[in-house]
Design a protein around this motif. Structure first.
Motif, PDB file in Angstrom:
ATOM      1  N   VAL A  85       1.193  -1.352   0.183  1.00  0.00           N
ATOM      2  CA  VAL A  85       0.196   0.139  -0.452  1.00  0.00           C
ATOM      3  C   VAL A  85       1.194   1.240  -0.088  1.00  0.00           C
ATOM      4  O   VAL A  85       0.495   2.056  -0.781  1.00  0.00           O
ATOM      5  CB  VAL A  85      -1.406  -0.235   0.838  1.00  0.00           C
ATOM      6  N   LYS A  86       2.211   0.927   0.466  1.00  0.00           N
ATOM      7  CA  LYS A  86       2.753   2.912   0.903  1.00  0.00           C
ATOM      8  C   LYS A  86       3.543   2.568  -0.456  1.00  0.00           C
ATOM      9  O   LYS A  86       3.380   3.488  -0.763  1.00  0.00           O
ATOM     10  CB  LYS A  86       4.065   2.455   1.626  1.00  0.00           C
ATOM     11  N   ARG A  87       4.118   1.635  -0.751  1.00  0.00           N
ATOM     12  CA  ARG A  87       4.747   1.999  -2.809  1.00  0.00           C
ATOM     13  C   ARG A  87       3.590   2.986  -3.377  1.00  0.00           C
ATOM     14  O   ARG A  87       3.685   3.244  -4.495  1.00  0.00           O
ATOM     15  CB  ARG A  87       5.071   0.279  -3.312  1.00  0.00           C
ATOM     16  N   HIS A  88       2.297   1.922  -3.544  1.00  0.00           N
ATOM     17  CA  HIS A  88       1.098   2.463  -4.046  1.00  0.00           C
ATOM     18  C   HIS A  88       0.983   4.412  -4.153  1.00  0.00           C
ATOM     19  O   HIS A  88       0.458   4.431  -4.858  1.00  0.00           O
ATOM     20  CB  HIS A  88       0.061   1.206  -4.241  1.00  0.00           C
ATOM     21  N   LYS A  89       0.697   4.035  -2.600  1.00  0.00           N
ATOM     22  CA  LYS A  89       0.508   6.015  -2.560  1.00  0.00           C
ATOM     23  C   LYS A  89       1.969   6.357  -3.034  1.00  0.00           C
ATOM     24  O   LYS A  89       1.111   7.847  -3.857  1.00  0.00           O
ATOM     25  CB  LYS A  89      -0.007   6.132  -1.417  1.00  0.00           C
ATOM     26  N   GLU A  90       2.916   6.221  -2.509  1.00  0.00           N
ATOM     27  CA  GLU A  90       3.820   7.144  -2.815  1.00  0.00           C
ATOM     28  C   GLU A  90       3.937   7.207  -4.512  1.00  0.00           C
ATOM     29  O   GLU A  90       3.987   7.873  -4.966  1.00  0.00           O
ATOM     30  CB  GLU A  90       5.334   6.732  -2.212  1.00  0.00           C
TER      31      GLU A  90
END
Length: 329
Positions: free
Chosen positions: A112-117
């Motif tokens: 999720v962190k990668r997706h948001k970034e």
């Protein structure tokens, strides 16, 4: 957070097991593969989960009960069409899609962190694969933005070794790029539309375990990997010797040879003079007759191995698998 488990497939490559049960309900150690997936989702905070159903839908409903929401597909709608059929449930925020036959311990929080970034409409989990002929591979630029795909290319022709894991994060606007037709596929319809319209979407390369359990060989490999700890699952059982795990109500007193790794579920009956040579997995309630010898095998829950039987390099099962599955926690 919301997630969808794709559970409508026929699982033809897992026959004859899938003549009895749907693919997501095939046992891996102490519970069906889909139960491991749902456990993973809940550990990462996915409190609302929907699953699409088609083949043996009542089997999945009966096992999971009200733990998840269901949408039945009388006619299969495709890998993406089934997701659009749940758009009213999913499309109020970022949502996750994961296959119902995915054995994985992916860090969904990091995903999720990668997706948001990255900030795109979609992020695809990918993993380096040894043989590109078995996978759709993903091409990308230096920033991880997806530039194309190859479907099961020969190694000499492969432009990437990153296999598509079938685990996706999407923004609700992904539905804007669906064609106006009932049956929709990610690889053939939606992802090409994103590329054609220059819509940014990205990869997230994982180091964690992933196996789609799409065939009998992959089921065997994934089960043994879980037993060895290469795939991190929350599995019951107590060590009774080095690399030998046994569940409640199981005794190995009758065995004259035990070569690890060996995993046994609950209430397994081991006869006299039994030889067990790993890698070996014996499911709940199995009965191993006197003098039997087993090596490099999986014995599914409730299965009986005849006295004096020899089982090598195989998966042993019986009809009525559903009734023998361990109840959900």
């Amino acid at each position: 957070m919301k997630a969808m488990v794709l559970a409508a497939g026929l699982g033809t490559r897992l026959r004859p097991l899938t003549y009895e049960i749907p693919k997501p309900m095939v046992p891996v150690l102490d519970r069906p593969v889909m139960a491991h997936i749902v456990d993973l989702l809940e550990r990462h905070g996915y409190g609302e989960i929907v699953a699409n159903l088609h083949y043996f839908p009542d089997t999945i409903r009966a096992y999971f009960g009200d733990r998840i929401v269901y949408r039945e597909e009388p006619e299969l709608l495709g890998t993406a069409g089934g997701v659009r059929n749940c758009a009213d449930f999913l499309a109020d925020d970022t949502f996750l899609i994961i296959s119902g036959d995915a054995l994985t311990d992916i860090d969904l929080t990091r995903f999720v962190k990668r997706h948001k970034e990255a900030g795109g409409v979609a992020t695809l989990a990918v993993k380096r694969v040894a043989d590109t002929r078995e996978f759709g591979v993903v091409l990308h630029d230096d920033t991880g933005r997806i530039t194309g795909f190859q479907e099961k290319p020969e190694p000499a022709e492969a432009l990437s070794d990153l296999g598509n894991c079938g685990i996706y994060l999407f923004e609700p606007r992904i539905f804007d790029y669906f064609p106006d037709q009932p049956f929709v596929d990610w690889a053939n319809d939606v992802f090409p539309a994103l590329l054609a319209q220059d819509v940014p979407f990205h990869i997230h390369e994982i180091d964690e375990y992933w196996n789609d359990v799409g065939s009998l060989g992959e089921l065997k490999d994934g089960t043994f990997d879980a037993m060895r700890g290469e795939l991190h699952l929350e599995v019951e059982g107590e060590p009774v010797a080095e690399d030998v795990i046994a569940g409640e109500g199981t005794s190995l007193d009758g065995a004259t040879l035990i070569e690890p790794p060996v995993w046994l579920g609950r209430d397994v009956k081991i006869g006299r003079d039994v030889r067990l040579q790993g890698p070996l997995v014996i499911g709940d309630g199995a009965v191993i007759g006197d003098g039997a010898a087993l090596k490099d095998a999986i014995v599914l829950p409730g299965t009986e191995v005849a006295p004096g039987g020899i089982l090598i390099g195989a998966i042993a099962g019986s009809t009525g698998i559903v009734d023998k599955l361990r109840p959900r926690a």
